[in-house]
Design a protein around this motif. Structure first.
Motif, PDB file in Angstrom:
ATOM      1  N   ILE A 196     108.262 -38.393-112.236  1.00 48.86           N
ATOM      2  CA  ILE A 196     107.843 -37.186-111.532  1.00 48.86           C
ATOM      3  C   ILE A 196     106.961 -37.574-110.348  1.00 48.86           C
ATOM      4  O   ILE A 196     106.026 -38.359-110.477  1.00 48.86           O
ATOM      5  CB  ILE A 196     107.093 -36.241-112.489  1.00 48.86           C
ATOM      6  N   THR A 197     107.258 -37.010-109.185  1.00 49.33           N
ATOM      7  CA  THR A 197     106.543 -37.387-107.968  1.00 49.33           C
ATOM      8  C   THR A 197     105.755 -36.238-107.350  1.00 49.33           C
ATOM      9  O   THR A 197     105.254 -36.361-106.230  1.00 49.33           O
ATOM     10  CB  THR A 197     107.533 -37.915-106.917  1.00 49.33           C
ATOM     11  N   GLY A 198     105.661 -35.109-108.043  1.00 49.66           N
ATOM     12  CA  GLY A 198     104.928 -33.974-107.488  1.00 49.66           C
ATOM     13  C   GLY A 198     104.309 -33.111-108.561  1.00 49.66           C
ATOM     14  O   GLY A 198     104.474 -33.362-109.759  1.00 49.66           O
ATOM     15  N   TYR A 199     103.586 -32.093-108.141  1.00 53.67           N
ATOM     16  CA  TYR A 199     102.922 -31.177-109.058  1.00 53.67           C
ATOM     17  C   TYR A 199     103.946 -30.367-109.852  1.00 53.67           C
ATOM     18  O   TYR A 199     104.926 -29.867-109.293  1.00 53.67           O
ATOM     19  CB  TYR A 199     102.061 -30.196-108.282  1.00 53.67           C
ATOM     20  N   MET A 200     103.695 -30.198-111.151  1.00 55.46           N
ATOM     21  CA  MET A 200     104.473 -29.252-111.935  1.00 55.46           C
ATOM     22  C   MET A 200     104.025 -27.840-111.559  1.00 55.46           C
ATOM     23  O   MET A 200     102.924 -27.625-111.045  1.00 55.46           O
ATOM     24  CB  MET A 200     104.271 -29.493-113.434  1.00 55.46           C
TER      25      MET A 200
END
Length: 230
Positions: A196-200
């Motif tokens: 995962i490379t970003g905010y959930m």
């Protein structure tokens, strides 16, 4: 936090939240800040060949005008890429060709081209940048990134510690990208890969709650938005 430690609200926070404080993770850069000759130093004291020409620190900063600081020099040139900022003519910004702007100045760092390669001060005391030497999206083969991810003792010390702390499962870095005064926007494409490379999405909602509080406490206005997606 310490000053309000006797209040009920702070006690309730400390009953369910642990705060870890690492007071100075870039001591070499901080030492440069207080040195007699001042210039921005982002890396540690590790020797590095930033321009990758097989030589080490052969083109360092030089202080030419006797004011004790390394500053920048602008030169009028028909091939310049910079123009004066409309609000402050002393500030240089890159001309935006998409808006029909044409550059007027070349901007150099104060110094001498010791290695005669056309660039000034590009290979001084470079070192390894703390925030460019971590394991996530390591920017390999760029100045400041180190020979490999987590090669610097400072970054290794922090990551080793974080891996041993059972109550830490995510790390958010507040660095050169603005994710405080302007909330991060949700980008679903960054939450679907294996890494995962970003905010959930729930985290983005927390960020949207924190941002107005940050702006209210600091009183800061008109901060630039982050150029990168979440």
């Amino acid at each position: 936090m310490l000053a309000g430690g006797n209040t009920d609200s702070i006690r309730r926070v400390l009953e369910k939240t642990t705060f870890y404080v690492f007071p100075n993770m870039s001591p070499d850069a901080m030492e440069q800040y207080f040195a007699p000759l001042k210039y921005e130093r982002m890396g540690n004291a590790t020797t590095s060949d930033d321009d990758r020409d097989g030589r080490i620190n052969e083109d360092p900063f030089e202080e030419l005008d006797g004011n004790g600081k390394i500053t920048q020099i602008r030169i009028l040139s028909p091939i310049g890429e910079y123009i004066s900022h409309p609000d402050d003519p002393a500030v240089m910004i890159k001309a935006d060709m998409t808006k029909g702007e044409k550059g007027k100045y070349i901007v150099y760092s104060e110094g001498i081209d010791n290695d005669k390669d056309g660039e000034l001060n590009e290979d001084g005391e470079g070192g390894v940048w703390f925030n460019k030497n971590l394991s996530f999206k390591h920017p390999s083969f760029t100045p400041g990134s180190g020979e490999f991810a987590v090669s610097a003792i400072e970054s290794r010390a922090l990551l080793d510690k974080l891996f041993t702390l059972f109550n830490v499962n995510a790390v958010i870095s507040f660095s050169s990208q603005n994710n405080l005064s302007t909330p991060i926007t949700f980008n679903a494409a960054n939450t679907t890969p294996r890494v995962i490379t970003g905010y959930m999405e729930p985290d983005v909602k927390v960020n949207e709650m924190v941002s107005p509080l940050y702006n209210k406490i600091t009183g800061m206005k008109e901060a630039p938005k982050s150029p990168l997606p979440a």
